[in-house]
Design a protein around this motif. Sequence first.
Motif, PDB file in Angstrom:
ATOM      1  N   THR A   1       0.837  -1.205   0.000  1.00  0.00           N
ATOM      2  CA  THR A   1       0.000   0.000   0.000  1.00  0.00           C
ATOM      3  C   THR A   1       0.871   1.252   0.000  1.00  0.00           C
ATOM      4  O   THR A   1       2.097   1.179   0.151  1.00  0.00           O
ATOM      5  CB  THR A   1      -0.893   0.015   1.246  1.00  0.00           C
ATOM      6  OG1 THR A   1      -0.047   0.096   2.422  1.00  0.00           O
ATOM      7  CG2 THR A   1      -1.750  -1.257   1.326  1.00  0.00           C
ATOM      8  N   GLU A   2       0.218   2.400  -0.130  1.00  0.00           N
ATOM      9  CA  GLU A   2       0.947   3.672  -0.042  1.00  0.00           C
ATOM     10  C   GLU A   2       1.611   3.809   1.328  1.00  0.00           C
ATOM     11  O   GLU A   2       2.685   4.388   1.455  1.00  0.00           O
ATOM     12  CB  GLU A   2      -0.002   4.842  -0.297  1.00  0.00           C
ATOM     13  CG  GLU A   2      -0.433   4.992  -1.755  1.00  0.00           C
ATOM     14  CD  GLU A   2       0.714   5.481  -2.644  1.00  0.00           C
ATOM     15  OE1 GLU A   2       1.800   5.805  -2.116  1.00  0.00           O
ATOM     16  OE2 GLU A   2       0.510   5.545  -3.877  1.00  0.00           O
ATOM     17  N   GLU A   3       0.965   3.261   2.361  1.00  0.00           N
ATOM     18  CA  GLU A   3       1.552   3.298   3.697  1.00  0.00           C
ATOM     19  C   GLU A   3       2.843   2.501   3.738  1.00  0.00           C
ATOM     20  O   GLU A   3       3.836   2.930   4.350  1.00  0.00           O
ATOM     21  CB  GLU A   3       0.543   2.750   4.713  1.00  0.00           C
ATOM     22  CG  GLU A   3       1.070   2.615   6.127  1.00  0.00           C
ATOM     23  CD  GLU A   3       1.306   3.944   6.826  1.00  0.00           C
ATOM     24  OE1 GLU A   3       1.829   3.929   7.954  1.00  0.00           O
ATOM     25  OE2 GLU A   3       0.985   5.008   6.243  1.00  0.00           O
ATOM     26  N   THR A   4       2.864   1.344   3.071  1.00  0.00           N
ATOM     27  CA  THR A   4       4.087   0.533   2.998  1.00  0.00           C
ATOM     28  C   THR A   4       5.216   1.350   2.386  1.00  0.00           C
ATOM     29  O   THR A   4       6.345   1.379   2.896  1.00  0.00           O
ATOM     30  CB  THR A   4       3.859  -0.730   2.143  1.00  0.00           C
ATOM     31  OG1 THR A   4       2.616  -1.325   2.458  1.00  0.00           O
ATOM     32  CG2 THR A   4       4.979  -1.732   2.361  1.00  0.00           C
ATOM     33  N   HIS A   5       4.908   2.018   1.293  1.00  0.00           N
ATOM     34  CA  HIS A   5       5.927   2.778   0.574  1.00  0.00           C
ATOM     35  C   HIS A   5       6.410   3.969   1.402  1.00  0.00           C
ATOM     36  O   HIS A   5       7.600   4.307   1.373  1.00  0.00           O
ATOM     37  CB  HIS A   5       5.369   3.237  -0.770  1.00  0.00           C
ATOM     38  CG  HIS A   5       4.936   2.097  -1.649  1.00  0.00           C
ATOM     39  ND1 HIS A   5       4.578   2.259  -2.970  1.00  0.00           N
ATOM     40  CD2 HIS A   5       4.806   0.768  -1.403  1.00  0.00           C
ATOM     41  CE1 HIS A   5       4.241   1.085  -3.484  1.00  0.00           C
ATOM     42  NE2 HIS A   5       4.357   0.175  -2.542  1.00  0.00           N
ATOM     43  N   ARG A   6       5.490   4.605   2.127  1.00  0.00           N
ATOM     44  CA  ARG A   6       5.883   5.727   2.986  1.00  0.00           C
ATOM     45  C   ARG A   6       6.860   5.261   4.066  1.00  0.00           C
ATOM     46  O   ARG A   6       7.878   5.923   4.326  1.00  0.00           O
ATOM     47  CB  ARG A   6       4.646   6.343   3.639  1.00  0.00           C
ATOM     48  CG  ARG A   6       4.969   7.536   4.556  1.00  0.00           C
ATOM     49  CD  ARG A   6       3.778   7.940   5.399  1.00  0.00           C
ATOM     50  NE  ARG A   6       3.415   6.893   6.356  1.00  0.00           N
ATOM     51  CZ  ARG A   6       4.075   6.652   7.496  1.00  0.00           C
ATOM     52  NH1 ARG A   6       5.138   7.392   7.822  1.00  0.00           N
ATOM     53  NH2 ARG A   6       3.675   5.696   8.309  1.00  0.00           N
ATOM     54  N   ILE A   7       6.573   4.124   4.686  1.00  0.00           N
ATOM     55  CA  ILE A   7       7.452   3.584   5.730  1.00  0.00           C
ATOM     56  C   ILE A   7       8.848   3.337   5.177  1.00  0.00           C
ATOM     57  O   ILE A   7       9.858   3.671   5.807  1.00  0.00           O
ATOM     58  CB  ILE A   7       6.846   2.287   6.310  1.00  0.00           C
ATOM     59  CG1 ILE A   7       5.550   2.589   7.060  1.00  0.00           C
ATOM     60  CG2 ILE A   7       7.847   1.579   7.228  1.00  0.00           C
ATOM     61  CD1 ILE A   7       4.743   1.348   7.413  1.00  0.00           C
TER      62      ILE A   7
ATOM     63  N   ARG B   1      10.286   4.748   2.457  1.00  0.00           N
ATOM     64  CA  ARG B   1      10.956   6.008   2.094  1.00  0.00           C
ATOM     65  C   ARG B   1      11.500   6.726   3.329  1.00  0.00           C
ATOM     66  O   ARG B   1      12.605   7.293   3.299  1.00  0.00           O
ATOM     67  CB  ARG B   1       9.985   6.910   1.336  1.00  0.00           C
ATOM     68  CG  ARG B   1       9.718   6.469  -0.109  1.00  0.00           C
ATOM     69  CD  ARG B   1       9.013   7.561  -0.886  1.00  0.00           C
ATOM     70  NE  ARG B   1       7.664   7.797  -0.369  1.00  0.00           N
ATOM     71  CZ  ARG B   1       6.559   7.204  -0.821  1.00  0.00           C
ATOM     72  NH1 ARG B   1       6.659   6.332  -1.818  1.00  0.00           N
ATOM     73  NH2 ARG B   1       5.378   7.478  -0.303  1.00  0.00           N
ATOM     74  N   GLU B   2      10.737   6.687   4.430  1.00  0.00           N
ATOM     75  CA  GLU B   2      11.167   7.391   5.637  1.00  0.00           C
ATOM     76  C   GLU B   2      12.337   6.696   6.334  1.00  0.00           C
ATOM     77  O   GLU B   2      12.967   7.288   7.213  1.00  0.00           O
ATOM     78  CB  GLU B   2       9.986   7.516   6.600  1.00  0.00           C
ATOM     79  CG  GLU B   2       8.912   8.483   6.111  1.00  0.00           C
ATOM     80  CD  GLU B   2       7.766   8.620   7.108  1.00  0.00           C
ATOM     81  OE1 GLU B   2       7.790   7.909   8.152  1.00  0.00           O
ATOM     82  OE2 GLU B   2       6.859   9.418   6.860  1.00  0.00           O
TER      83      GLU B   2
ATOM     84  N   GLU C   1      13.023  -2.181  -0.852  1.00  0.00           N
ATOM     85  CA  GLU C   1      13.377  -0.765  -0.833  1.00  0.00           C
ATOM     86  C   GLU C   1      13.965  -0.319  -2.181  1.00  0.00           C
ATOM     87  O   GLU C   1      13.765   0.822  -2.606  1.00  0.00           O
ATOM     88  CB  GLU C   1      14.327  -0.440   0.317  1.00  0.00           C
ATOM     89  CG  GLU C   1      15.486  -1.382   0.502  1.00  0.00           C
ATOM     90  CD  GLU C   1      15.204  -2.486   1.509  1.00  0.00           C
ATOM     91  OE1 GLU C   1      16.178  -2.934   2.143  1.00  0.00           O
ATOM     92  OE2 GLU C   1      14.040  -2.897   1.642  1.00  0.00           O
TER      93      GLU C   1
ATOM     94  N   ILE D   1      11.131   0.511  -4.458  1.00  0.00           N
ATOM     95  CA  ILE D   1      10.542   1.822  -4.160  1.00  0.00           C
ATOM     96  C   ILE D   1      11.381   2.939  -4.778  1.00  0.00           C
ATOM     97  O   ILE D   1      10.864   3.917  -5.312  1.00  0.00           O
ATOM     98  CB  ILE D   1      10.416   2.022  -2.639  1.00  0.00           C
ATOM     99  CG1 ILE D   1       9.490   0.955  -2.035  1.00  0.00           C
ATOM    100  CG2 ILE D   1       9.896   3.412  -2.313  1.00  0.00           C
ATOM    101  CD1 ILE D   1       8.106   0.928  -2.626  1.00  0.00           C
TER     102      ILE D   1
ATOM    103  N   SER E   1       1.311  -2.985   7.334  1.00  0.00           N
ATOM    104  CA  SER E   1       0.655  -2.054   6.412  1.00  0.00           C
ATOM    105  C   SER E   1       0.052  -2.765   5.204  1.00  0.00           C
ATOM    106  O   SER E   1      -0.534  -2.117   4.335  1.00  0.00           O
ATOM    107  CB  SER E   1       1.669  -1.005   5.931  1.00  0.00           C
ATOM    108  OG  SER E   1       2.646  -1.605   5.073  1.00  0.00           O
TER     109      SER E   1
END
Length: 344
Positions: free
Chosen positions: A249-255, A257-258, A282, A285, A328
């Motif tokens: 999900t977008e949440e997975t990708h945000r985690i 990237r951060e 990673e 991403i 996520s």
Amino acid sequence: MRYEAGTYDIAVIGAGHAGIEAALAGARLGLETLCFTVNLDAVGNMPCNPAIGGTGKGHLVREIDALGGEMARAADKACIQYRMLNRGKGPAVWSLRAQADRRRYQEVMKHTLELQENLWVKQGEVTEILTGEDGAVSAVVTDTGATYEVRAAIVATGTYLGGKVFVGEFSQESGPDGSHPAKALSDSLRGLGLRLRRFKTGTPPRVNARTVDFDEMELQHGDTLPVPFSYATKTPPENQAVCWLTWTTEETHRIVRENLDRAPMYSGLIEGVGPRYCPSFETKIVRFPDKPRHQLFVEPMGLQTEELYIQGFSSSLPEEVQIQMLHSVPGLRHAVMTRPAYAI
């Protein structure tokens, strides 16, 4: 102190997929063959992916079979789900992939080696390869001091040579699955004038099936009429397990990237420039920033275990970040991780 332990034609160092085929080939040609492994219980081990074949690799397994190799026959004795990939395309790119019962595959391969005439499987770490005045291989030496005179040595050590495992900021010298790395043999090979390069790979996390919400995933059955890997298999294999498909999900990708600065490939902890197989999540991403989601395949490790393998989620991020990533993903929001992913 060294002691003479016998005379053979070939020493094969390593008993993974490559070492198994090399040892069997030598023995079946009538050569007295030794096969060394650091752990006899890890013969044919699949620490990264408990499956045989797949795109490209499925063709390779068939070619090994056509040449008299063992992998296809062992797969047909140990695999629990068969799927022919790329059915929507032309037959030239169809590729068979089968989910293996990891422990059963190891049992089949270990017993096959033990029964093979002219072949002797031994537990021991080869630490040195000796050569004569003419530069030809003359013997191999183990960590216990045993010296085996041989006419040739085949090195099939995989990621064991000087292996190092990375999970976020943590790293330690190790082979796959927590086994110890073969450091001394690396030094011996360098001393013979060989140039060593680092082969890098990665694994995904494993989770306990009791903590997975399968209703949130897409069920993936095997083929109705499974096609065997080996031309020698007379009875088509049976599907005994199912797999599942889910999506990041977008949440997975945000985690991800951060936390990129904590990934060894991007923080500088991993310095090797050699080839890499199984790119980390990673890396996906970073390379495909506009892609909103990625497929993940949830696959059983065997019939007698509750461990599931999350194909497509290879990572070297810290353990706590991996747990956030898992939670996520639909179907994995309550998953309990049994083994963290690592790069090696």
